[in-house]
Design a protein around this motif. Structure first.
Motif, short mmCIF file in Angstrom:
data_model
loop_
_atom_site.label_atom_id
_atom_site.label_comp_id
_atom_site.label_asym_id
_atom_site.label_seq_id
_atom_site.Cartn_x
_atom_site.Cartn_y
_atom_site.Cartn_z
N UNK A 39 4.86 -7.29 14.25
CA UNK A 39 4.75 -6.04 13.33
C UNK A 39 3.14 -5.44 13.61
N UNK A 40 3.19 -4.14 13.98
CA UNK A 40 1.84 -3.62 14.10
C UNK A 40 1.36 -2.91 12.81
N UNK A 41 0.15 -3.39 12.66
CA UNK A 41 -0.45 -2.63 11.69
C UNK A 41 -1.86 -1.96 12.17
N UNK A 42 -2.05 -0.88 11.31
CA UNK A 42 -3.49 -0.22 11.37
C UNK A 42 -4.10 -0.26 10.00
N UNK A 43 -5.48 -0.33 10.16
CA UNK A 43 -6.23 -0.39 8.97
C UNK A 43 -7.15 0.93 8.77
N UNK A 44 -7.31 1.11 7.45
CA UNK A 44 -8.20 2.22 6.86
C UNK A 44 -7.73 3.45 7.60
N UNK A 45 -6.46 3.77 7.23
CA UNK A 45 -5.86 4.95 7.93
C UNK A 45 -6.14 6.05 6.90
N UNK A 52 -5.58 4.24 3.27
CA UNK A 52 -4.75 3.36 3.36
C UNK A 52 -5.68 2.27 3.83
N UNK A 53 -5.65 0.83 3.20
CA UNK A 53 -6.47 -0.49 3.61
C UNK A 53 -5.43 -0.79 4.76
N UNK A 54 -4.18 -0.99 4.73
CA UNK A 54 -3.47 -1.46 6.04
C UNK A 54 -1.99 -0.66 5.89
N UNK A 55 -1.39 -0.28 6.99
CA UNK A 55 -0.21 0.21 7.36
C UNK A 55 0.66 -0.14 8.28
N UNK A 56 1.65 -0.32 7.89
CA UNK A 56 2.72 -0.72 9.25
C UNK A 56 3.81 0.50 9.25
N UNK A 57 3.63 1.50 10.27
CA UNK A 57 4.46 2.60 9.97
C UNK A 57 6.07 2.42 10.27
N UNK A 58 6.37 1.69 11.10
CA UNK A 58 7.87 1.48 11.58
C UNK A 58 8.53 1.12 10.25
N UNK A 59 8.12 -0.19 9.76
CA UNK A 59 8.83 -0.42 8.48
C UNK A 59 8.19 0.37 7.09
N UNK A 60 7.21 1.15 7.14
CA UNK A 60 6.68 1.91 6.18
C UNK A 60 6.37 0.94 5.02
#
Length: 119
Positions: A39-45, A52-60
């Motif tokens: 799962x791909x996460x991005x941080x401080x988005x 957002x601290x952390x977000x994985x967009x594909x599973x929302x």
């Protein structure tokens, strides 16, 4: 078209990435590079006027690492409602839990990710 947050939000998010708290850095070490079952996460988005601290967009899935000051915060409830309306799920984990039980936190996140049907 890709979302383009205001420059001030992008700069604030960049600063927050550089000045991450110890719990945020600890969780990022566990999430970065698709380490959690791909799962791909991005941080401080920056998104919709929030960071957002952390977000994985594909599973929302949004993961917030919080301290005591966030307990029952009306601001956080309003913020969460904005993202829930867009189909996101929000998982809040406590700073102390990240620092003392990172494996358990990752298992909780993974359970949420699996429940979305994405991956």
């Amino acid at each position: 078209m890709r979302h383009q947050p205001p420059a001030v939000h992008r700069q604030r998010a960049k600063t927050m990435r550089v000045e991450a708290t110890r719990p945020e850095a600890t969780l990022w070490d566990a999430l970065r590079g698709r380490q959690l079952e791909g799962f791909k996460f991005r941080r401080q988005v920056p998104l919709k006027g929030y960071i957002l601290d952390f977000v994985s967009f594909d599973p929302k899935l949004i993961v917030e690492v919080d301290g005591w000051q966030h307990a029952d915060s009306p601001h956080d409830h309003r913020r969460d409602a904005v993202f829930v309306a867009d189909g996101f799920r929000i998982l809040r984990v406590w700073n102390e839990e990240v620092l003392t039980n990172i494996d358990g936190v990752c298992l909780t996140i993974l359970s949420e990710l699996r429940n979305t049907g994405a991956g």
